[in-house]
Write a protein that holds these residues in place. Sequence first.
Motif, PDB file in Angstrom:
ATOM      1  N   LEU A   1      41.068  40.533  44.081  1.00 60.42           N
ATOM      2  CA  LEU A   1      40.538  39.656  45.135  1.00 60.42           C
ATOM      3  C   LEU A   1      39.165  39.067  44.792  1.00 60.42           C
ATOM      4  O   LEU A   1      38.811  38.009  45.300  1.00 60.42           O
ATOM      5  CB  LEU A   1      40.495  40.401  46.475  1.00 60.42           C
ATOM      6  N   HIS A   2      38.391  39.746  43.935  1.00 58.18           N
ATOM      7  CA  HIS A   2      37.108  39.130  43.533  1.00 58.18           C
ATOM      8  C   HIS A   2      37.356  37.853  42.719  1.00 58.18           C
ATOM      9  O   HIS A   2      36.646  36.870  42.871  1.00 58.18           O
ATOM     10  CB  HIS A   2      36.266  40.110  42.717  1.00 58.18           C
ATOM     11  N   PHE A   3      38.375  37.883  41.854  1.00 58.33           N
ATOM     12  CA  PHE A   3      38.719  36.660  41.105  1.00 58.33           C
ATOM     13  C   PHE A   3      39.161  35.574  42.070  1.00 58.33           C
ATOM     14  O   PHE A   3      38.752  34.418  41.970  1.00 58.33           O
ATOM     15  CB  PHE A   3      39.834  36.934  40.090  1.00 58.33           C
ATOM     16  N   ALA A   4      40.014  35.969  43.028  1.00 56.25           N
ATOM     17  CA  ALA A   4      40.540  34.984  43.988  1.00 56.25           C
ATOM     18  C   ALA A   4      39.409  34.356  44.800  1.00 56.25           C
ATOM     19  O   ALA A   4      39.513  33.207  45.227  1.00 56.25           O
ATOM     20  CB  ALA A   4      41.552  35.650  44.920  1.00 56.25           C
ATOM     21  N   ALA A   5      38.317  35.101  44.997  1.00 54.25           N
ATOM     22  CA  ALA A   5      37.183  34.587  45.777  1.00 54.25           C
ATOM     23  C   ALA A   5      36.272  33.703  44.940  1.00 54.25           C
ATOM     24  O   ALA A   5      35.358  33.081  45.481  1.00 54.25           O
ATOM     25  CB  ALA A   5      36.392  35.743  46.372  1.00 54.25           C
ATOM     26  N   GLY A   6      36.458  33.679  43.626  1.00 56.43           N
ATOM     27  CA  GLY A   6      35.652  32.790  42.799  1.00 56.43           C
ATOM     28  C   GLY A   6      34.601  33.478  41.934  1.00 56.43           C
ATOM     29  O   GLY A   6      33.892  32.813  41.182  1.00 56.43           O
ATOM     30  N   SER A   7      34.479  34.794  42.018  1.00 54.28           N
ATOM     31  CA  SER A   7      33.566  35.484  41.092  1.00 54.28           C
ATOM     32  C   SER A   7      34.104  35.326  39.674  1.00 54.28           C
ATOM     33  O   SER A   7      35.319  35.252  39.471  1.00 54.28           O
ATOM     34  CB  SER A   7      33.475  36.980  41.430  1.00 54.28           C
ATOM     35  N   GLU A   8      33.177  35.264  38.705  1.00 55.22           N
ATOM     36  CA  GLU A   8      33.627  35.056  37.321  1.00 55.22           C
ATOM     37  C   GLU A   8      33.273  36.217  36.405  1.00 55.22           C
ATOM     38  O   GLU A   8      34.071  36.662  35.604  1.00 55.22           O
ATOM     39  CB  GLU A   8      33.034  33.751  36.781  1.00 55.22           C
ATOM     40  N   ASN A   9      32.012  36.680  36.538  1.00 66.73           N
ATOM     41  CA  ASN A   9      31.578  37.735  35.620  1.00 66.73           C
ATOM     42  C   ASN A   9      31.932  39.107  36.204  1.00 66.73           C
ATOM     43  O   ASN A   9      31.094  39.802  36.770  1.00 66.73           O
ATOM     44  CB  ASN A   9      30.064  37.606  35.388  1.00 66.73           C
ATOM     45  N   ILE A  10      33.215  39.449  36.055  1.00 65.20           N
ATOM     46  CA  ILE A  10      33.746  40.654  36.702  1.00 65.20           C
ATOM     47  C   ILE A  10      34.151  41.685  35.650  1.00 65.20           C
ATOM     48  O   ILE A  10      34.819  41.346  34.668  1.00 65.20           O
ATOM     49  CB  ILE A  10      35.007  40.317  37.531  1.00 65.20           C
ATOM     50  N   LEU A  11      33.759  42.914  35.881  1.00 64.59           N
ATOM     51  CA  LEU A  11      34.227  44.013  35.040  1.00 64.59           C
ATOM     52  C   LEU A  11      35.137  44.891  35.892  1.00 64.59           C
ATOM     53  O   LEU A  11      34.673  45.523  36.846  1.00 64.59           O
ATOM     54  CB  LEU A  11      33.029  44.832  34.516  1.00 64.59           C
ATOM     55  N   GLU A  12      36.408  44.893  35.570  1.00 67.60           N
ATOM     56  CA  GLU A  12      37.364  45.705  36.343  1.00 67.60           C
ATOM     57  C   GLU A  12      37.450  47.098  35.715  1.00 67.60           C
ATOM     58  O   GLU A  12      38.225  47.341  34.796  1.00 67.60           O
ATOM     59  CB  GLU A  12      38.742  45.028  36.350  1.00 67.60           C
ATOM     60  N   LEU A  13      36.625  47.985  36.237  1.00 66.69           N
ATOM     61  CA  LEU A  13      36.499  49.327  35.634  1.00 66.69           C
ATOM     62  C   LEU A  13      37.814  50.086  35.617  1.00 66.69           C
ATOM     63  O   LEU A  13      38.080  50.845  34.678  1.00 66.69           O
ATOM     64  CB  LEU A  13      35.522  50.160  36.459  1.00 66.69           C
ATOM     65  N   HIS A  14      38.594  49.938  36.684  1.00 69.27           N
ATOM     66  CA  HIS A  14      39.835  50.719  36.804  1.00 69.27           C
ATOM     67  C   HIS A  14      41.077  49.893  36.502  1.00 69.27           C
ATOM     68  O   HIS A  14      42.175  50.268  36.883  1.00 69.27           O
ATOM     69  CB  HIS A  14      39.920  51.352  38.207  1.00 69.27           C
ATOM     70  N   GLY A  15      40.878  48.773  35.801  1.00 72.65           N
ATOM     71  CA  GLY A  15      42.007  47.952  35.401  1.00 72.65           C
ATOM     72  C   GLY A  15      42.459  47.026  36.515  1.00 72.65           C
ATOM     73  O   GLY A  15      41.716  46.764  37.466  1.00 72.65           O
ATOM     74  N   SER A  16      43.700  46.526  36.395  1.00 77.90           N
ATOM     75  CA  SER A  16      44.192  45.538  37.357  1.00 77.90           C
ATOM     76  C   SER A  16      45.675  45.728  37.641  1.00 77.90           C
ATOM     77  O   SER A  16      46.479  45.892  36.719  1.00 77.90           O
ATOM     78  CB  SER A  16      43.963  44.135  36.805  1.00 77.90           C
ATOM     79  N   LEU A  17      45.996  45.670  38.929  1.00 76.13           N
ATOM     80  CA  LEU A  17      47.409  45.707  39.326  1.00 76.13           C
ATOM     81  C   LEU A  17      48.098  44.391  39.022  1.00 76.13           C
ATOM     82  O   LEU A  17      49.317  44.289  39.144  1.00 76.13           O
ATOM     83  CB  LEU A  17      47.516  45.976  40.828  1.00 76.13           C
ATOM     84  N   ARG A  18      47.319  43.389  38.656  1.00 77.15           N
ATOM     85  CA  ARG A  18      47.869  42.065  38.375  1.00 77.15           C
ATOM     86  C   ARG A  18      48.462  41.964  36.978  1.00 77.15           C
ATOM     87  O   ARG A  18      48.871  40.896  36.539  1.00 77.15           O
ATOM     88  CB  ARG A  18      46.789  40.993  38.562  1.00 77.15           C
ATOM     89  N   ARG A  19      48.418  43.079  36.245  1.00 78.96           N
ATOM     90  CA  ARG A  19      49.016  43.116  34.893  1.00 78.96           C
ATOM     91  C   ARG A  19      49.822  44.408  34.745  1.00 78.96           C
ATOM     92  O   ARG A  19      49.561  45.391  35.438  1.00 78.96           O
ATOM     93  CB  ARG A  19      47.926  43.173  33.809  1.00 78.96           C
ATOM     94  N   ASN A  20      50.739  44.400  33.772  1.00 79.80           N
ATOM     95  CA  ASN A  20      51.389  45.639  33.328  1.00 79.80           C
ATOM     96  C   ASN A  20      51.056  45.848  31.868  1.00 79.80           C
ATOM     97  O   ASN A  20      50.601  44.922  31.189  1.00 79.80           O
ATOM     98  CB  ASN A  20      52.909  45.525  33.484  1.00 79.80           C
ATOM     99  N   ARG A  21      51.299  47.053  31.411  1.00 83.28           N
ATOM    100  CA  ARG A  21      51.213  47.257  29.962  1.00 83.28           C
ATOM    101  C   ARG A  21      52.212  48.342  29.567  1.00 83.28           C
ATOM    102  O   ARG A  21      52.651  49.139  30.405  1.00 83.28           O
ATOM    103  CB  ARG A  21      49.789  47.619  29.541  1.00 83.28           C
TER     104      ARG A  21
END
Length: 247
Positions: free
Chosen positions: A110-130
């Motif tokens: 949601l921080h990306f969706a709000a327009g923040s750019e310099n984001i460090l996702e410490l715990h990863g992202s549910l928006r990806r799989n691996r």
Amino acid sequence: MDMLVKSLPAELVVRLKSARRAAALTGAGVSAESGLPTFRGDEGLWKKYKAEDLASVDGFLQKPDIVWEWYEYRRSIYANAQPNLGHRALAELEKFYPEFTLVTQNTDGLHFAAGSENILELHGSLRRNRCHSCGQLYPEKVPDEGRKPPRCGCGGMLRPDVVWFGEPLAPSILDAAWRAASQAEVFFSVGTSALVQPAASLPLAAKRNGALLVEINLEPTPLSFAADFFLEGKASEWLGLIKEELQ
Ligand code: OAD
């Protein structure tokens, strides 16, 4: 009717305006106002589900289908969530400060969706799989070939690209977060219970290096003793006020 009108302490406003380097650590409380459950409140996810069964490698290897389904369920809730005023205010702070790093424990994007750019996702992202075996990254939506979890080309099982209990954080992201914390003149800790390490140490590292520590939370946390300003209440309200002062 709530007659209390919140206002920022004048001294805090002066300090916020004079800083050039700022950083923030956010947690599930920032997304609570977008309708997403937190982890440790009365209605929190870890009150209803066992973290060790659903958010650990052992849990995944024992019941990969159940873990995959649980994340599909969470993704279905997250799919409709919109950023709230708190997320948007943080995106505005990034424009105000010449240097601003947003370190988040949230995996909802949601921080990306709000327009923040310099984001460090410490715990990863549910928006990806691996792939749990070879590490190959995949988008959130993968073709449904009837297997839960879906499989990688190498035969390994796909999983959300998040950090589970007992797993290390990505070293490059953690290093960047330490750097941002140690260089910040102002550090905001917002909507996090400050219980999960190493994230919870970032505000203290910032403070040790001379940052003004501002905490925003509905209730005091183990970090509050160290905060220069503890702003009790909703993230959206306090961040909205801060944004207005800085604009
Ligand atoms: P928690 O659920 O532990 O804490 C949420 C915090 O937000 C609590 O301190 C609440 O008081 C506060 N809060 C709730 N609503 C709020 C609001 N509207 N405004 C301000 N504050 C509010 O969530 P996190 O601290 O994010 O890890 O949890 C940290 C990590 O534990 C998560 O990233 C997750 C979890 O296990 C992993 O998945 C690796």
